[in-house]
Motif scaffolding. Sequence first.
Motif, PDB file in Angstrom:
ATOM      1  N   ALA A   7       0.842  -1.209   0.000  1.00 54.39           N
ATOM      2  CA  ALA A   7       0.000   0.000   0.000  1.00 54.39           C
ATOM      3  C   ALA A   7       0.870   1.250   0.000  1.00 54.39           C
ATOM      4  N   ALA A   8       0.500   2.220  -0.831  1.00 50.29           N
ATOM      5  CA  ALA A   8       1.185   3.507  -0.867  1.00 50.29           C
ATOM      6  C   ALA A   8       0.610   4.394   0.233  1.00 50.29           C
ATOM      7  N   VAL A   9       1.457   4.858   1.129  1.00 55.11           N
ATOM      8  CA  VAL A   9       1.005   5.651   2.268  1.00 55.11           C
ATOM      9  C   VAL A   9       0.290   6.922   1.802  1.00 55.11           C
ATOM     10  N   GLY A  10       0.793   7.546   0.746  1.00 55.31           N
ATOM     11  CA  GLY A  10       0.147   8.748   0.227  1.00 55.31           C
ATOM     12  C   GLY A  10      -1.250   8.479  -0.300  1.00 55.31           C
ATOM     13  N   ASN A  11      -1.468   7.286  -0.885  1.00 52.92           N
ATOM     14  CA  ASN A  11      -2.808   6.930  -1.356  1.00 52.92           C
ATOM     15  C   ASN A  11      -3.777   6.784  -0.195  1.00 52.92           C
ATOM     16  N   LEU A  12      -3.306   6.215   0.912  1.00 48.83           N
ATOM     17  CA  LEU A  12      -4.141   6.095   2.107  1.00 48.83           C
ATOM     18  C   LEU A  12      -4.504   7.475   2.646  1.00 48.83           C
ATOM     19  N   PHE A  13      -3.542   8.400   2.602  1.00 48.34           N
ATOM     20  CA  PHE A  13      -3.823   9.760   3.073  1.00 48.34           C
ATOM     21  C   PHE A  13      -4.878  10.441   2.202  1.00 48.34           C
ATOM     22  N   LEU A  14      -4.682  10.404   0.880  1.00 48.77           N
ATOM     23  CA  LEU A  14      -5.627  11.072  -0.022  1.00 48.77           C
ATOM     24  C   LEU A  14      -7.028  10.490   0.112  1.00 48.77           C
ATOM     25  N   THR A  15      -7.116   9.173   0.245  1.00 49.95           N
ATOM     26  CA  THR A  15      -8.425   8.539   0.410  1.00 49.95           C
ATOM     27  C   THR A  15      -9.061   8.960   1.727  1.00 49.95           C
ATOM     28  N   GLY A  16      -8.278   8.984   2.794  1.00 54.07           N
ATOM     29  CA  GLY A  16      -8.801   9.421   4.083  1.00 54.07           C
ATOM     30  C   GLY A  16      -9.253  10.856   4.060  1.00 54.07           C
ATOM     31  N   ALA A  17      -8.483  11.722   3.416  1.00 53.77           N
ATOM     32  CA  ALA A  17      -8.856  13.138   3.331  1.00 53.77           C
ATOM     33  C   ALA A  17     -10.125  13.313   2.501  1.00 53.77           C
ATOM     34  N   ARG A  18     -10.271  12.506   1.446  1.00 51.49           N
ATOM     35  CA  ARG A  18     -11.490  12.604   0.643  1.00 51.49           C
ATOM     36  C   ARG A  18     -12.712  12.167   1.450  1.00 51.49           C
ATOM     37  N   ILE A  19     -12.576  11.081   2.197  1.00 52.98           N
ATOM     38  CA  ILE A  19     -13.697  10.618   3.013  1.00 52.98           C
ATOM     39  C   ILE A  19     -14.021  11.639   4.104  1.00 52.98           C
ATOM     40  N   PHE A  20     -12.998  12.218   4.729  1.00 55.02           N
ATOM     41  CA  PHE A  20     -13.200  13.182   5.814  1.00 55.02           C
ATOM     42  C   PHE A  20     -13.893  14.453   5.322  1.00 55.02           C
ATOM     43  N   THR A  21     -13.429  14.985   4.181  1.00 56.84           N
ATOM     44  CA  THR A  21     -13.986  16.243   3.670  1.00 56.84           C
ATOM     45  C   THR A  21     -15.211  16.022   2.793  1.00 56.84           C
ATOM     46  N   GLY A  22     -15.353  14.795   2.255  1.00 58.18           N
ATOM     47  CA  GLY A  22     -16.431  14.529   1.306  1.00 58.18           C
ATOM     48  C   GLY A  22     -16.145  15.074  -0.067  1.00 58.18           C
ATOM     49  N   SER A  23     -14.878  15.440  -0.345  1.00 60.65           N
ATOM     50  CA  SER A  23     -14.538  16.083  -1.614  1.00 60.65           C
ATOM     51  C   SER A  23     -13.155  15.651  -2.063  1.00 60.65           C
ATOM     52  N   LEU A  24     -13.050  15.140  -3.295  1.00 59.20           N
ATOM     53  CA  LEU A  24     -11.753  14.786  -3.856  1.00 59.20           C
ATOM     54  C   LEU A  24     -10.880  16.026  -4.018  1.00 59.20           C
ATOM     55  N   GLU A  25     -11.450  17.116  -4.513  1.00 62.00           N
ATOM     56  CA  GLU A  25     -10.663  18.330  -4.719  1.00 62.00           C
ATOM     57  C   GLU A  25     -10.166  18.908  -3.398  1.00 62.00           C
ATOM     58  N   SER A  26     -10.963  18.798  -2.341  1.00 58.44           N
ATOM     59  CA  SER A  26     -10.509  19.273  -1.033  1.00 58.44           C
ATOM     60  C   SER A  26      -9.341  18.431  -0.530  1.00 58.44           C
ATOM     61  N   ALA A  27      -9.403  17.117  -0.774  1.00 58.84           N
ATOM     62  CA  ALA A  27      -8.305  16.240  -0.382  1.00 58.84           C
ATOM     63  C   ALA A  27      -7.029  16.614  -1.137  1.00 58.84           C
ATOM     64  N   ILE A  28      -7.157  16.898  -2.439  1.00 63.06           N
ATOM     65  CA  ILE A  28      -6.001  17.308  -3.242  1.00 63.06           C
ATOM     66  C   ILE A  28      -5.459  18.646  -2.740  1.00 63.06           C
ATOM     67  N   TYR A  29      -6.366  19.558  -2.401  1.00 65.15           N
ATOM     68  CA  TYR A  29      -5.946  20.861  -1.872  1.00 65.15           C
ATOM     69  C   TYR A  29      -5.158  20.693  -0.573  1.00 65.15           C
ATOM     70  N   LEU A  30      -5.647  19.826   0.317  1.00 67.76           N
ATOM     71  CA  LEU A  30      -4.967  19.610   1.586  1.00 67.76           C
ATOM     72  C   LEU A  30      -3.569  19.048   1.368  1.00 67.76           C
ATOM     73  N   LEU A  31      -3.448  18.032   0.515  1.00 64.08           N
ATOM     74  CA  LEU A  31      -2.130  17.462   0.257  1.00 64.08           C
ATOM     75  C   LEU A  31      -1.227  18.468  -0.450  1.00 64.08           C
ATOM     76  N   SER A  32      -1.782  19.300  -1.321  1.00 59.82           N
ATOM     77  CA  SER A  32      -0.999  20.338  -1.993  1.00 59.82           C
ATOM     78  C   SER A  32      -0.408  21.313  -0.986  1.00 59.82           C
ATOM     79  N   GLN A  33      -1.205  21.703   0.008  1.00 60.50           N
ATOM     80  CA  GLN A  33      -0.715  22.626   1.030  1.00 60.50           C
ATOM     81  C   GLN A  33       0.359  21.970   1.887  1.00 60.50           C
ATOM     82  N   ILE A  34       0.145  20.731   2.267  1.00 62.58           N
ATOM     83  CA  ILE A  34       1.134  20.022   3.078  1.00 62.58           C
ATOM     84  C   ILE A  34       2.446  19.869   2.321  1.00 62.58           C
ATOM     85  N   CYS A  35       2.350  19.666   1.000  1.00 58.47           N
ATOM     86  CA  CYS A  35       3.533  19.482   0.159  1.00 58.47           C
ATOM     87  C   CYS A  35       4.131  20.800  -0.338  1.00 58.47           C
ATOM     88  N   ALA A  36       3.540  21.921   0.057  1.00 57.01           N
ATOM     89  CA  ALA A  36       4.057  23.260  -0.287  1.00 57.01           C
ATOM     90  C   ALA A  36       4.134  23.488  -1.787  1.00 57.01           C
TER      91      ALA A  36
END
Length: 459
Positions: free
Chosen positions: A151-180
């Motif tokens: 399992a790719a750890v980053g994939n688990l994060f993106l999936t979790g963020a999508r489930i938490f926010t209810g939005s794929l784009e919000s999950a991408i935004y969160l990871l984008s901010q974390i990755c600067a």
Amino acid sequence: MDTPKPKGIVVFGGGTATNSLVDVFNDLRESRNCSLSYIIPISDNGGSSSELIRVLGGPGIGDIRSRLVRLIPNSDSNADLAATKALFNYRLSSDADAARAEWLDIVEGRHALWMKVSSEKRELVRSIFNMVNMEIVKRARPSSTFNFGRAAVGNLFLTGARIFTGSLESAIYLLSQICAIPPSTSVLPAINTNFTHHISAGLGDGTVITGQNAISHPSEPTALPDANGTTDPAVAAMATEDTDAHDLIEDANLPGSLPTLRKQYIEFSKSGEEDLTSRIERLWYINPYGHEIRPRANPKVTQAIEGANAVIYSIGSLYTSIVPSLVLRGVGSAIANSGVRHKILVLNSSNDRETGPSGSPFSATDFVKAIARAGGESQGDVERLGEVRRYVTHVLHMEGEGTPAVDKAELAALGVDCLRVYGRRVDGALRYDENGLKSTLEAVVGRVEMGRSRRNTKQ
């Protein structure tokens, strides 16, 4: 009076191939002082994404994660960003039990990967890991448990963020901010969705292959209805039996959905692939039961195209990295009719399983026509090949053993210009010289500070 900002650049392409050219595209963006948008398909159902889809549902986000992490800036000189990159790129052990134990160490903050990650970032990321872990535990059944192997750890994060926010784009935004990742560069899913989307490919001999993993890698044909809506009785009986068996498993798939879309594809090899029996002639989206659907593209994708000066079709798998984005409703029209000036195909250095069926490898002209057909299908025209130049204006290519054939006169008759780029051999494979490719792209698109240049290009 403020000078208008130059129009942006849009790059189509998913996977590791385009990742190798990220620095080239970023340099081009900087030379033009414009925005850069990467369009990523969400139809991948192989690798660790297949297990996330099977148990938790949702789109295939492996290529999105890979691109976001590749875009982390200056990670070599910043310990926190370097550690962040290592964390989100990390894959767990191939042994399922060892992988599960390793995952729990990450969730609980005990893994060595956390050592150089800042405390505030660690606790933010861990909160998402804890949430996705809770979802996995909640969905565990005797008939179906999550396999953490590879399992790719980053994939688990993106999936979790999508489930938490209810939005794929919000999950991408969160990871984008974390990755600067700078705001001038964006990663856009081809479809903005919380649901799984699959693709099928039709070959010239009538064979239908279902699922991206099966298209890219050897797979038995799926039992789908023929032109009259029927199937061979023996094949249909076997398919029904297989489907019934899968329906006994509690996972995120709808009852009665195609078994080939419900299987684990955690382990597969990209070497030694069997040839396709015939050329791919068409690619389309399907619902879980195999029926064709015509999804609409993410509105931000069409907006990015409409605001672009250049569209670039990057290297990679033609039918699983580029075409899945092009056939979506709205994309073909945006490319053909919105005033995009330059539409550039960066040709692969070799043919792969998708473009090199035995005895009939694709030429540069075949690549160009496939892109034009996909643009036409996006607008509902599945029969006629439209004006090619509406979708491709330039082909950038290398010359060498194994490269797709380039017939300049044939392409010129279609209104497509050809530019040869210098390449170099790396571990026996031909690769684009980054400086040469950058200069060639600047020659086509133009750079704001210096105007047009022809350096490192040959007609």
